[in-house]
Design a protein around this motif. Structure first.
Motif, PDB file in Angstrom:
ATOM      1  N   LEU A 451       0.794  -1.089  -0.131  1.00 33.18           N
ATOM      2  CA  LEU A 451       0.125  -0.038   0.084  1.00 33.18           C
ATOM      3  C   LEU A 451       0.726   1.330   0.018  1.00 33.18           C
ATOM      4  O   LEU A 451       0.275   2.420  -0.445  1.00 33.18           O
ATOM      5  CB  LEU A 451      -1.027  -0.046   1.157  1.00 33.18           C
ATOM      6  CG  LEU A 451      -1.862  -1.170   1.196  1.00 33.18           C
ATOM      7  CD1 LEU A 451      -2.583  -1.004   2.677  1.00 33.18           C
ATOM      8  CD2 LEU A 451      -2.730  -1.232   0.296  1.00 33.18           C
ATOM      9  N   ILE A 452       2.145   1.061   0.227  1.00 33.10           N
ATOM     10  CA  ILE A 452       2.893   2.420   0.371  1.00 33.10           C
ATOM     11  C   ILE A 452       3.142   2.927  -0.908  1.00 33.10           C
ATOM     12  O   ILE A 452       3.014   4.277  -0.965  1.00 33.10           O
ATOM     13  CB  ILE A 452       4.345   2.151   1.147  1.00 33.10           C
ATOM     14  CG1 ILE A 452       4.101   1.424   2.445  1.00 33.10           C
ATOM     15  CG2 ILE A 452       5.271   3.178   1.052  1.00 33.10           C
ATOM     16  CD1 ILE A 452       5.354   0.987   3.060  1.00 33.10           C
ATOM     17  N   PRO A 453       3.580   2.258  -2.142  1.00 34.15           N
ATOM     18  CA  PRO A 453       3.556   3.187  -3.370  1.00 34.15           C
ATOM     19  C   PRO A 453       2.535   3.841  -3.687  1.00 34.15           C
ATOM     20  O   PRO A 453       2.914   5.219  -3.949  1.00 34.15           O
ATOM     21  CB  PRO A 453       3.823   1.742  -4.397  1.00 34.15           C
ATOM     22  CG  PRO A 453       4.341   0.883  -3.620  1.00 34.15           C
ATOM     23  CD  PRO A 453       3.686   0.787  -2.159  1.00 34.15           C
ATOM     24  N   HIS A 454       1.260   3.720  -3.340  1.00 39.14           N
ATOM     25  CA  HIS A 454       0.028   4.464  -3.947  1.00 39.14           C
ATOM     26  C   HIS A 454       0.155   5.588  -2.854  1.00 39.14           C
ATOM     27  O   HIS A 454      -0.544   6.835  -3.303  1.00 39.14           O
ATOM     28  CB  HIS A 454      -1.205   3.804  -4.053  1.00 39.14           C
ATOM     29  CG  HIS A 454      -1.874   3.601  -2.725  1.00 39.14           C
ATOM     30  ND1 HIS A 454      -1.990   2.588  -2.331  1.00 39.14           N
ATOM     31  CD2 HIS A 454      -2.877   4.354  -2.453  1.00 39.14           C
ATOM     32  CE1 HIS A 454      -2.870   2.507  -1.067  1.00 39.14           C
ATOM     33  NE2 HIS A 454      -3.098   3.812  -1.363  1.00 39.14           N
ATOM     34  N   HIS A 455       0.582   5.294  -1.755  1.00 37.49           N
ATOM     35  CA  HIS A 455       0.363   6.493  -0.736  1.00 37.49           C
ATOM     36  C   HIS A 455       1.680   7.638  -1.179  1.00 37.49           C
ATOM     37  O   HIS A 455       1.342   8.840  -1.059  1.00 37.49           O
ATOM     38  CB  HIS A 455       0.807   5.990   0.740  1.00 37.49           C
ATOM     39  CG  HIS A 455      -0.614   5.596   1.314  1.00 37.49           C
ATOM     40  ND1 HIS A 455      -1.820   6.256   1.716  1.00 37.49           N
ATOM     41  CD2 HIS A 455      -1.051   4.241   1.485  1.00 37.49           C
ATOM     42  CE1 HIS A 455      -2.747   5.729   2.270  1.00 37.49           C
ATOM     43  NE2 HIS A 455      -2.234   4.418   2.135  1.00 37.49           N
ATOM     44  N   VAL A 456       2.683   6.948  -1.508  1.00 40.00           N
ATOM     45  CA  VAL A 456       3.816   7.877  -1.854  1.00 40.00           C
ATOM     46  C   VAL A 456       3.298   8.850  -3.217  1.00 40.00           C
ATOM     47  O   VAL A 456       3.857   9.982  -3.219  1.00 40.00           O
ATOM     48  CB  VAL A 456       5.012   6.991  -2.217  1.00 40.00           C
ATOM     49  CG1 VAL A 456       6.306   7.960  -2.599  1.00 40.00           C
ATOM     50  CG2 VAL A 456       5.534   6.722  -0.782  1.00 40.00           C
ATOM     51  N   LEU A 457       2.866   7.869  -4.080  1.00 40.10           N
ATOM     52  CA  LEU A 457       2.464   8.820  -5.396  1.00 40.10           C
ATOM     53  C   LEU A 457       1.363   9.764  -5.388  1.00 40.10           C
ATOM     54  O   LEU A 457       1.494  10.846  -5.770  1.00 40.10           O
ATOM     55  CB  LEU A 457       2.143   7.674  -6.460  1.00 40.10           C
ATOM     56  CG  LEU A 457       3.023   6.841  -7.135  1.00 40.10           C
ATOM     57  CD1 LEU A 457       2.342   5.796  -8.016  1.00 40.10           C
ATOM     58  CD2 LEU A 457       3.990   7.447  -7.908  1.00 40.10           C
ATOM     59  N   TYR A 458       0.629   9.652  -4.084  1.00 39.97           N
ATOM     60  CA  TYR A 458      -0.650  10.498  -3.980  1.00 39.97           C
ATOM     61  C   TYR A 458      -0.172  11.738  -3.316  1.00 39.97           C
ATOM     62  O   TYR A 458      -0.363  12.957  -3.445  1.00 39.97           O
ATOM     63  CB  TYR A 458      -1.701  10.004  -3.054  1.00 39.97           C
ATOM     64  CG  TYR A 458      -2.764   9.060  -3.775  1.00 39.97           C
ATOM     65  CD1 TYR A 458      -3.283   9.819  -4.726  1.00 39.97           C
ATOM     66  CD2 TYR A 458      -3.203   7.909  -3.267  1.00 39.97           C
ATOM     67  CE1 TYR A 458      -4.358   9.249  -5.559  1.00 39.97           C
ATOM     68  CE2 TYR A 458      -4.306   7.299  -3.909  1.00 39.97           C
ATOM     69  CZ  TYR A 458      -4.744   7.877  -4.950  1.00 39.97           C
ATOM     70  OH  TYR A 458      -5.793   7.134  -5.582  1.00 39.97           O
ATOM     71  N   GLY A 459       1.076  11.423  -2.488  1.00 43.74           N
ATOM     72  CA  GLY A 459       1.513  12.748  -1.642  1.00 43.74           C
ATOM     73  C   GLY A 459       2.504  13.348  -2.860  1.00 43.74           C
ATOM     74  O   GLY A 459       2.552  14.647  -3.074  1.00 43.74           O
ATOM     75  N   LEU A 460       3.284  12.774  -3.923  1.00 44.22           N
ATOM     76  CA  LEU A 460       3.736  13.519  -4.810  1.00 44.22           C
ATOM     77  C   LEU A 460       2.913  14.265  -5.819  1.00 44.22           C
ATOM     78  O   LEU A 460       2.928  15.351  -6.018  1.00 44.22           O
ATOM     79  CB  LEU A 460       4.560  12.532  -5.848  1.00 44.22           C
ATOM     80  CG  LEU A 460       5.395  13.267  -7.011  1.00 44.22           C
ATOM     81  CD1 LEU A 460       6.463  14.160  -6.395  1.00 44.22           C
ATOM     82  CD2 LEU A 460       6.172  12.098  -7.602  1.00 44.22           C
ATOM     83  N   ALA A 461       1.818  13.598  -6.117  1.00 41.67           N
ATOM     84  CA  ALA A 461       0.778  14.297  -6.793  1.00 41.67           C
ATOM     85  C   ALA A 461       0.055  15.472  -6.130  1.00 41.67           C
ATOM     86  O   ALA A 461      -0.065  16.626  -6.713  1.00 41.67           O
ATOM     87  CB  ALA A 461      -0.265  13.376  -7.138  1.00 41.67           C
ATOM     88  N   ASP A 462      -0.067  15.225  -4.740  1.00 41.19           N
ATOM     89  CA  ASP A 462      -0.530  16.406  -3.926  1.00 41.19           C
ATOM     90  C   ASP A 462       0.605  17.564  -3.792  1.00 41.19           C
ATOM     91  O   ASP A 462      -0.061  18.852  -3.949  1.00 41.19           O
ATOM     92  CB  ASP A 462      -0.843  15.903  -2.509  1.00 41.19           C
ATOM     93  CG  ASP A 462      -1.888  16.708  -1.764  1.00 41.19           C
ATOM     94  OD1 ASP A 462      -2.723  17.214  -2.555  1.00 41.19           O
ATOM     95  OD2 ASP A 462      -1.784  16.817  -0.634  1.00 41.19           O
ATOM     96  N   GLY A 463       1.778  17.507  -3.670  1.00 40.53           N
ATOM     97  CA  GLY A 463       2.765  18.207  -3.687  1.00 40.53           C
ATOM     98  C   GLY A 463       3.085  19.113  -5.052  1.00 40.53           C
ATOM     99  O   GLY A 463       3.004  20.222  -4.935  1.00 40.53           O
ATOM    100  N   LEU A 464       2.863  18.306  -6.336  1.00 36.82           N
ATOM    101  CA  LEU A 464       2.875  18.940  -7.391  1.00 36.82           C
ATOM    102  C   LEU A 464       1.726  19.897  -7.630  1.00 36.82           C
ATOM    103  O   LEU A 464       1.957  21.258  -7.886  1.00 36.82           O
ATOM    104  CB  LEU A 464       2.944  18.162  -8.537  1.00 36.82           C
ATOM    105  CG  LEU A 464       4.435  17.271  -8.562  1.00 36.82           C
ATOM    106  CD1 LEU A 464       4.229  15.856  -9.419  1.00 36.82           C
ATOM    107  CD2 LEU A 464       5.469  18.346  -9.333  1.00 36.82           C
TER     108      LEU A 464
END
Length: 580
Positions: A451-464
């Motif tokens: 589950l970690i990869p999609h949480h990381v990607l959501y964080g990157l999407a949010d930051g961008l």
């Protein structure tokens, strides 16, 4: 006579008592109030779906809708809090009342864990027909708790940053620029730390010590938040209440409507109403209907003292700037829909192996921690590594297009959503293979670390996307409107949660019946959450096309022109230097 700059921003005497107002000494009280409020409120939301499903016997769809509507209200009400603060009662009283309402809401929520009659009797949730639904009075108590906490957030969150800036933003202080920059840094740093503590510490307490202590700790923290803020009242500098920007925008709409029958004069010959310090003296040709709000008619003998009778050109252009960004802003709401899916990951993680070691286990509601950490890491890398590296390679100040960052965030969020669906598809198949179809509480032999990869990607999407949005609004709006940048994001987040609730209800209604379980069934193993997420992914792909259309229709950006001008200035300076 003391030099004001050595006082580090302390304000002039505000009364005859001789107590100086404001200054850095007020910062610990303001930061503590904001931090404790965030730890308390953000600590309650991650596990709320489990509390509603287990203790209130709500279905997944209904419980999620309750959480989404609560979060939507929490994002909408800061607009009203900002308006109330700026126009009527001031920031201190707004924060104080907000803190009281938050405390009352948390006490009501905590009371549902202390008194058995405030919720349905316990039952085996694996046998839904044996569970009683909450009564009207039980639902009312629960919803009033959510309402009070949302009202409280609407008072605290829009005012804390501005109230802190008021304490050190003195014109007499030569160091106010550096002090403000330092305060903003500390404010955001403590806010992020507070959310991280909430997603780990408070969630851990709820998982291991139960709801009574898990909901009781936020009550104690909120009490300290209110007490610490109020005890420093004699030290605060309270600015005079002035006209709100929202009032100004409403005045333009009202006056333009009243003057709708007037003909717009020729731009060359027209006379427009301005003040002596006006930034713009003639309105633009876009949205020309609004120009009727600032027509100066000498024949009527106006006194120009009533802003509901005539508006300035600056006011008209402020409203135009806001209207212009609305399409592009609306294209980012879909990201908020995706980011609002905080309940399913908790249910999903609770059915997977969450052990890091044989004794250390990550709480199901703490995986959002990886999203917050990713946002923090991205901000640091972008500012301290990526931009300096690109500048060094290009030999001049580098800049990544704001629209590109916003669009990249939308694309990455789609990838993350597809990954969530794939992981859930694999998890569900494993659950069926292991005979857990009718046991939603059974743990599948599959690591929750997937589950970690999609949480990381959501964080990157949010930051961008989010940071790009705020920067975009900051450059596009007149200087008088920069405070509305973060407010627009919160409004978009509120709409995103509402739309997420509508989508969930529609999916639940359309996919169940005729003996079939809903895609978003309470039993996660019988549902099809993988298909639900893929549906969100398809909707997001359509939204990307909408974003591209809005982006092209918007035209050139103010931030792009500023950067290009800076590059030209830099290049011309280099040429002059080489000639010399």
């Amino acid at each position: 006579m003391e030099d004001p700059s050595t006082e580090k921003g302390e304000m002039k005497q505000a009364n005859s008592s001789g107590i100086r107002k404001g200054g850095l000494r007020t910062m610990p009280f303001i930061l503590a109030n904001e931090s404790f409020e965030k730890v308390a409120s953000f600590g309650l939301s991650p596990n709320m779906i489990k509390y509603l499903m287990v203790d209130y016997h709500m279905s997944y769809a209904r419980g999620t809708n309750v959480v989404l509507n609560w979060t939507a209200a929490t994002n909408f009400l800061p607009f009203f809090g900002a308006f109330l603060s700026d126009s009527y009662i001031g920031r201190f009283l707004t924060i104080f009342l907000g803190s009281i309402f938050s405390l009352m809401g948390m006490i009501l929520l905590w009371s549902t864990t202390m008194f058995p009659n405030t919720k349905p009797p316990p039952c085996d949730i694996r046998l839904p027909h044996s569970c009683k639904s909450p009564t009207f009075s039980q639902n009312t108590l629960l919803f009033w708790a959510f309402a009070f906490m949302s009202i409280g957030a609407g008072g605290v969150r829009p005012c804390s940053l501005a109230f802190g800036a008021d304490q050190i933003d003195s014109k007499d202080n030569a160091k106010r620029g550096r002090l403000l920059e330092s305060f903003f840094g500390w404010f955001y740093a403590t806010s992020i730390m507070a959310v991280m503590i909430a997603l780990t510490g408070i969630v851990y307490i709820q998982e291991h010590y139960g709801w009574r202590i898990g909901f009781g700790v936020p009550v104690i923290l909120m009490f300290f938040s209110t007490f610490i803020f109020v005890v420093a009242y004699p030290l605060y500098y309270n600015m005079k209440v002035e006209k709100s920007l929202f009032t100004s925008l409403c005045q333009v709409i009202s006056v333009a409507w009243k003057n709708r029958k007037l003909e717009l004069p020729n731009s060359v010959d027209a006379s427009w109403y301005n003040k002596t310090d006006a930034n713009v003296t003639k309105p633009t040709d876009k949205l020309r209907f609004l120009n009727k709000a600032c027509i100066l008619s000498k024949s009527e003998g106006m006194t120009f003292e009533d802003p509901w009778t005539i508006c300035t050109v600056d006011q008209v252009e402020e409203l135009k700037a806001l209207v212009k960004v609305i399409p592009l802003w609306s294209s980012c709401i879909m990201l908020s829909v995706l980011m609002s899916q905080i309940t399913f990951p908790v249910v999903q993680a609770s059915t997977m192996d969450r052990h890091i070691t044989s004794t250390l286990e990550i709480p199901a509601a703490s995986f959002g921690f990886f999203t917050i950490v990713t946002i923090l890491v991205w901000v640091v890398l972008y500012d301290r590594a990526i931009i300096p590296l690109l500048s060094k390679i290009q030999g001049k100040p580098a800049y990544i297009n704001v629209k590109l960052r916003i669009g990249a965030g939308l694309v990455i969020s789609i990838i993350a959503t597809v990954i969530v669906g794939l992981v859930e598809h694999i998890r569900r198949n494993k659950a069926i293979e292991e005979g857990l179809l009718n046991n939603p509480q059974g743990v599948v032999k599959m690591s929750a670390m997937w589950l970690i990869p999609h949480h990381v990607l959501y964080g990157l999407a949010d930051g961008l996307n989010i940071i790009g949005q705020i920067e975009f609004y900051y450059h596009e709006f007149p200087k008088s409107m920069t405070s509305i940048a973060s407010a627009l994001y919160m409004l978009g987040s509120g709409f995103g949660h509402l739309f997420a609730s509508v989508i969930l209800s529609i999916v639940d209604g359309l996919t169940k019946g005729d003996g079939k379980e809903s895609w978003v069934a309470t039993n996660i193993n019988q549902g099809h959450y993988d298909k639900y997420y893929w549906l969100l992914g398809i909707m997001s792909c359509i939204n990307i096309l909408y974003f591209v259309i809005c982006s092209r229709a918007y035209g050139p950006r103010a931030d792009k022109m500023v950067v290009e001008a800076d590059h030209k200035t830099s290049d011309s300076s280099d040429e002059r230097g080489s000639r010399n």
